[in-house]
Design an enzyme around this catalytic site. Structure first.
Site, mmCIF file in Angstrom:
data_model
loop_
_atom_site.group_PDB
_atom_site.id
_atom_site.type_symbol
_atom_site.label_atom_id
_atom_site.label_comp_id
_atom_site.label_asym_id
_atom_site.label_seq_id
_atom_site.Cartn_x
_atom_site.Cartn_y
_atom_site.Cartn_z
ATOM 1 N N ALA A 137 -57.173 -22.529 -18.426
ATOM 2 C CA ALA A 137 -55.593 -22.276 -18.182
ATOM 3 C C ALA A 137 -55.310 -21.167 -17.503
ATOM 4 O O ALA A 137 -54.733 -20.438 -18.267
ATOM 5 C CB ALA A 137 -55.063 -22.988 -19.352
ATOM 6 N N ALA B 3 -53.049 -20.063 -14.570
ATOM 7 C CA ALA B 3 -51.796 -19.630 -14.065
ATOM 8 C C ALA B 3 -51.086 -18.547 -15.152
ATOM 9 O O ALA B 3 -51.024 -19.161 -16.256
ATOM 10 C CB ALA B 3 -51.091 -20.717 -13.339
ATOM 11 N N PRO B 4 -50.349 -17.998 -14.715
ATOM 12 C CA PRO B 4 -50.116 -17.278 -13.255
ATOM 13 C C PRO B 4 -51.341 -16.244 -12.881
ATOM 14 O O PRO B 4 -51.416 -15.906 -11.705
ATOM 15 C CB PRO B 4 -48.946 -16.249 -13.156
ATOM 16 C CG PRO B 4 -48.835 -15.879 -14.577
ATOM 17 C CD PRO B 4 -49.217 -17.038 -15.600
ATOM 18 N N SER C 49 -52.773 -13.473 -15.002
ATOM 19 C CA SER C 49 -52.959 -11.989 -15.597
ATOM 20 C C SER C 49 -54.319 -12.201 -16.356
ATOM 21 O O SER C 49 -55.029 -11.033 -15.945
ATOM 22 C CB SER C 49 -51.727 -12.034 -16.626
ATOM 23 O OG SER C 49 -51.764 -12.773 -17.553
ATOM 24 N N ASP D 90 -57.027 -31.256 -14.857
ATOM 25 C CA ASP D 90 -56.673 -31.418 -16.378
ATOM 26 C C ASP D 90 -57.880 -30.726 -17.155
ATOM 27 O O ASP D 90 -58.961 -31.132 -16.865
ATOM 28 C CB ASP D 90 -56.421 -32.837 -16.883
ATOM 29 C CG ASP D 90 -55.917 -33.058 -18.166
ATOM 30 O OD1 ASP D 90 -56.301 -32.188 -19.139
ATOM 31 O OD2 ASP D 90 -55.228 -33.718 -18.646
ATOM 32 N N CYS E 112 -49.677 -18.195 -27.534
ATOM 33 C CA CYS E 112 -48.514 -17.386 -27.683
ATOM 34 C C CYS E 112 -47.542 -17.815 -28.565
ATOM 35 O O CYS E 112 -46.359 -17.677 -28.141
ATOM 36 C CB CYS E 112 -47.801 -16.811 -26.063
ATOM 37 S SG CYS E 112 -47.237 -18.436 -25.274
#
Length: 486
Positions: free
Chosen positions: A124, A126-127, A129, A175, A246
């Site tokens: 997963a 994006a964006p 980092s 997905d 997060c």
């Protein structure tokens, strides 16, 4: 003022470790985040970056878990995303806690056996980092598959991968739950920074918890369980997986990891992260996971778990049929030599020893490891586009210069170093007058601070701007040098 939903407070109070207080948690959530960046070592060393930025008033406080990450302070209040050095890809604006998952995955043992880390998946991305952080840790070696489910976020991911000069990435748009089926036991390492409730982000988004509900947490944890199972199936036996979020609640964190352990038993071995960096034990759980509460390191809240796949596990579905009509073919020996000679003789760039591929009149550079993935899944973007071939010869692509013209340049490369003011003009799409007229030199690489900005045509009296129109900026911020008071 931060908005903390009472239902969230009631739930999290029961999960907060005994040595931490709710008052400290609430106070930490109400503090603004410290600004943090990660130096892009694909283009510049941390020491050289500090030397570049310290005259501009920057101070650097090392982030203990990321060698190239720093909390920074400076006088300007301008948006750092517009800074010349950011547009150039010398650094990434990245929250300190989000640097933890790649660090946990790429512990020193990951580099002791080079063959171990040839194929890595960011489920997963994006964006970008963590993707670009892993690209730097891998030093653009091997294959890094970066997946993103959101179509709009794939574009952002691609832009950041190109800006940071990551040349060994293959981007997908699926997905994440299909990877265990399509790429079963194909990766040496997998990172899944899962979509989550975002409870740890309240310091940058005061409304992040305004509408928190346990029903939403339960729903997203089911998605996370499916994602971690897919990631685990895509992992080779002996490989490493890092799961991170997060958010702060146990259902989305420990609960998801425990689910995987319940399903696959001894094939799942949790690895302790208590020694990942000095002070990691302050956030380590009984299982060895890192549960970072905002007040521990004055950062965003985060969760990181690492596991090893100790044995192969049965796949859930039959192997899909190979897809046909792959549009690329391997360049002939003559074609490959031609493009290598062009880059070396005309640009002073030695191409890496990777796969040179052809599609129509386009030349591309793919990681060798990508061969094993041809036909197994549809890819949005692979490697970097080197050049177009026309009746007038090769025309180098901007992305190739950005990715390859840093550490691959020879002393004979045709480069023109420009000032910060000239670099700003270049990035805004303008031609650059030359102070002293001379003989036209044709295509040249425009550099600032030792790193490439792009291509220009040297006409003798000016540099004709060849920056792609979609990369032209409306605003470029020049961070001023600070004068020292006597």
């Amino acid at each position: 003022m931060v908005q903390l939903n009472q239902n969230f407070i009631d739930t999290i109070t029961q999960e907060l470790p005994a040595h931490l207080s709710m008052d400290e948690f609430i106070a930490a959530c109400d503090k603004p985040l410290r600004r943090s960046i990660r130096v892009n070592t694909l283009k510049i060393s941390s020491d050289d970056f500090k030397t570049l930025m310290q005259p501009k008033g920057w101070t650097f406080d090392p982030i203990p878990w990321c060698e190239d990450g720093f909390w920074i302070s400076y006088d300007e209040e301008e948006q750092l995303g517009n800074a010349l050095e950011h547009i150039q890809g010398l650094f990434y604006i990245q929250e300190a806690s989000s640097m933890l998952p790649p660090t946990a995955l790429f512990t020193p043992s990951a580099f002791t056996t080079s063959a171990k880390w040839q194929c890595v998946l960011d489920l997963a991305s994006a964006p970008g980092s963590k993707t670009t952080q892993m690209a730097a840790l891998m030093q653009n070696q091997g294959l890094l598959v970066a997946n993103e489910y959101s179509a709009s976020r794939v574009k952002v991911l691609h832009a950041n991968v190109l800006r940071m000069g990551a040349s060994h990435c293959a981007l997908t748009h699926f997905d994440g739950r299909v990877f265990g089926e399509y790429l079963y036991e194909s990766f040496d390492a997998v990172l899944i920074d899962a979509p989550c409730g975002g409870e740890g982000t309240v310091r940058k988004d005061a409304d992040a918890l305004k509408h928190w509900s346990l029903d939403d947490v339960l729903a997203i944890s089911e998605t996370q369980k499916a994602l971690i199972e897919s990631a685990f199936l895509a992992l080779k036996p002996g490989g490493s997986l890092v799961y991170s979020t997060c958010t702060l609640n146990r259902l989305e964190n420990q609960g998801v990891c425990e689910y995987l352990k319940q399903v696959y038993g001894d094939a799942v071995q949790f690895e302790s992260l208590s020694d990942l960096f000095d002070g990691a034990d302050r956030a380590t759980t009984a299982e060895g996971f890192l549960h970072v509460w905002p007040q521990i390191y004055d950062s965003e809240g985060f969760f990181v778990a690492k596991l090893t796949k100790t044995a192969s596990v049965p796949r859930l579905l039959p192997e899909p049929k190979l897809q046909k009509n792959f549009p690329f073919t391997t360049a002939s020996a003559k074609q490959a030599q031609g493009i290598k000679d062009y880059f070396q003789q005309d640009l002073g760039i030695s191409l890496p020893d990777e796969l040179i591929m052809v599609r129509d009149d386009e030349f591309w550079l793919f990681p060798h490891e990508f061969n094993a993935f041809i036909g197994r899944m549809r890819f949005q973007r692979i490697g970097i586009k080197l050049a177009d071939n026309s009746k007038h010869g090769f025309k180098v692509r901007h992305e190739a210069i950005i990715a390859l013209a840093g550490k691959q340049l020879s002393p004979t490369a045709k480069t023109v170093d420009v000032s910060d003011v000239e670099a700003k003009e270049y990035l805004m799409g303008r031609d650059i007058p030359l102070a002293t007229a001379g003989k036209a030199q044709g295509e040249v690489i425009v550099c600032y601070g030792g790193a490439p900005l792009g291509m220009a045509k040297h006409l003798g009296n000016k540099l004709k701007n060849n920056l792609p129109r979609d990369l032209v900026k409306d605003k470029v911020l020049l961070l001023p040098e600070q004068t020292k008071s006597l």
